[in-house]
Design a protein around this motif. Structure first.
Motif, mmCIF file in Angstrom:
data_model
loop_
_atom_site.group_PDB
_atom_site.id
_atom_site.type_symbol
_atom_site.label_atom_id
_atom_site.label_comp_id
_atom_site.label_asym_id
_atom_site.label_seq_id
_atom_site.Cartn_x
_atom_site.Cartn_y
_atom_site.Cartn_z
ATOM 1 N N ILE A 1 0.919 -1.156 0.093
ATOM 2 C CA ILE A 1 -0.059 -0.109 0.078
ATOM 3 C C ILE A 1 1.014 1.412 0.066
ATOM 4 N N SER A 2 1.894 1.258 0.854
ATOM 5 C CA SER A 2 2.871 2.368 0.832
ATOM 6 C C SER A 2 3.495 2.857 -0.310
ATOM 7 N N MET A 3 3.900 1.586 -0.993
ATOM 8 C CA MET A 3 4.693 1.626 -2.450
ATOM 9 C C MET A 3 3.785 2.246 -3.374
ATOM 10 N N THR A 4 2.349 1.674 -3.262
ATOM 11 C CA THR A 4 1.599 2.252 -4.387
ATOM 12 C C THR A 4 1.065 3.392 -4.254
ATOM 13 N N ARG A 5 0.856 4.032 -2.992
ATOM 14 C CA ARG A 5 0.583 5.462 -2.867
ATOM 15 C C ARG A 5 1.806 6.330 -3.312
ATOM 16 N N LEU A 6 3.007 6.051 -3.000
ATOM 17 C CA LEU A 6 4.189 6.712 -3.492
ATOM 18 C C LEU A 6 4.383 6.874 -5.010
ATOM 19 N N HIS A 7 4.106 5.817 -5.546
ATOM 20 C CA HIS A 7 4.222 5.826 -7.171
ATOM 21 C C HIS A 7 2.804 6.472 -7.662
ATOM 22 N N SER B 1 12.120 17.283 -15.534
ATOM 23 C CA SER B 1 11.701 17.311 -16.906
ATOM 24 C C SER B 1 10.723 16.071 -17.414
ATOM 25 N N ALA B 2 10.148 16.258 -18.284
ATOM 26 C CA ALA B 2 9.289 15.253 -18.941
ATOM 27 C C ALA B 2 9.918 13.586 -18.993
ATOM 28 N N ALA B 3 11.035 13.965 -19.485
ATOM 29 C CA ALA B 3 11.776 12.556 -19.635
ATOM 30 C C ALA B 3 12.199 11.939 -18.465
ATOM 31 N N ALA B 4 12.539 12.836 -17.522
ATOM 32 C CA ALA B 4 12.920 12.256 -16.014
ATOM 33 C C ALA B 4 11.654 11.700 -15.344
ATOM 34 N N ALA B 5 10.614 12.296 -15.723
ATOM 35 C CA ALA B 5 9.272 11.559 -15.015
ATOM 36 C C ALA B 5 9.005 10.355 -15.679
ATOM 37 N N ILE B 6 9.235 10.163 -17.182
ATOM 38 C CA ILE B 6 8.973 8.900 -17.632
ATOM 39 C C ILE B 6 9.899 7.849 -17.177
ATOM 40 N N SER B 7 10.863 8.177 -17.248
ATOM 41 C CA SER B 7 12.076 7.290 -16.548
ATOM 42 C C SER B 7 11.737 6.749 -15.196
ATOM 43 N N SER B 8 11.636 7.864 -14.656
ATOM 44 C CA SER B 8 11.196 7.535 -12.956
ATOM 45 C C SER B 8 9.696 6.350 -12.921
ATOM 46 N N VAL C 1 8.997 4.335 -15.364
ATOM 47 C CA VAL C 1 9.222 3.057 -15.886
ATOM 48 C C VAL C 1 10.055 2.106 -14.608
ATOM 49 N N ASP C 2 10.827 2.835 -13.833
ATOM 50 C CA ASP C 2 11.165 2.058 -12.732
ATOM 51 C C ASP C 2 10.413 1.759 -11.758
ATOM 52 N N ASP C 3 9.521 2.650 -11.463
ATOM 53 C CA ASP C 3 8.493 2.381 -10.525
ATOM 54 C C ASP C 3 7.533 1.203 -10.888
ATOM 55 N N ALA C 4 7.279 1.275 -12.135
ATOM 56 C CA ALA C 4 6.490 0.148 -12.712
ATOM 57 C C ALA C 4 7.171 -1.156 -12.605
#
Length: 213
Positions: free
Chosen positions: A98-104, A162-169, A171-174
């Motif tokens: 639950i904590s991990m899902t909320r953070l993501h 940046s948007a690229a950093a948001a997308i990279s993050s 991907v890692d979270d998923a």
């Protein structure tokens, strides 16, 4: 002429050889004084009792040492003791998931707020919010309580640079979340296993959406 033929010869004046023949010397064994003998007789029982006590103490020490070493004086084989310790109960993974899902979810929201290429994170954030609600409902069902709110006022994270950093993050979270839910499928009940499997499958589609075209 012998001493018999010479009556005037005193017996004390006879030659030594004659004295040795007529009066043989007797060897009288030395004896202890009466007092010493009586003392020795009195001390013998005391010494015997002391020796007997020492023997009992030595035997008791030998038995105790044998028992400590894991064997007995009547057997030459070593005694083996097997102790079985029950495994601790498995830890409920719901709190961590639950904590991990909320953070993501908060990270996806922050990234989607940048717009542009990061706008595609918005539908993914909605999926993660739905995952969070289902996890909270399952936790409340097993605890027989009311589900906690999925979002609270003031819960935000700083947006990426940046948007690229948001997308990279994202991907890692998923990737991390998919592995976490998949690993717990074999450790939970059938209902939770189905819930975790559906979330892991959804996260696999997120990784596909976020993959570079």
């Amino acid at each position: 002429m012998s001493a018999i033929d010479r009556p005037g010869l005193d017996r004390a004046q006879e030659p030594p050889s004659a004295r040795e023949l007529t009066v043989p010397e007797m060897i009288v064994p030395a004896t202890n004084p009466p007092e010493t003998t009586a003392q020795t007789a009195e001390q013998m029982p005391v010494r015997s009792m002391r020796m007997a006590r020492r023997g009992v103490f030595a035997a008791g020490a030998a038995v105790a040492l044998s028992a400590t070493a894991g064997c007995t004086v009547f057997s030459s084989s070593r005694t083996t003791r097997t102790e079985t310790v029950a495994a601790p109960p498995p830890t409920d993974p719901m709190d961590n998931l639950i904590s991990m899902t909320r953070l993501h979810y908060l990270r996806l929201q922050a990234g989607a707020s940048l717009g542009g290429a990061a706008a595609k994170l918005e539908p993914l954030a909605k999926d993660r919010l739905e995952h969070l609600k289902r996890l909270l409902a399952e936790q409340a069902r097993t605890n027989r309580s009311t589900p906690a709110p999925a979002t609270q006022a003031g819960q935000t994270v700083a947006p990426p640079a940046s948007a690229a950093a948001a997308i990279s993050s994202a991907v890692d979270d998923a990737s991390v979340a998919q592995v976490a839910f998949t690993d717990q499928i074999a450790n939970v009940s059938r209902y939770r296993a189905a819930l975790f499997a559906s979330i892991a499958a959804c996260l696999a589609t997120h990784r596909t959406v976020l993959a570079p075209s």
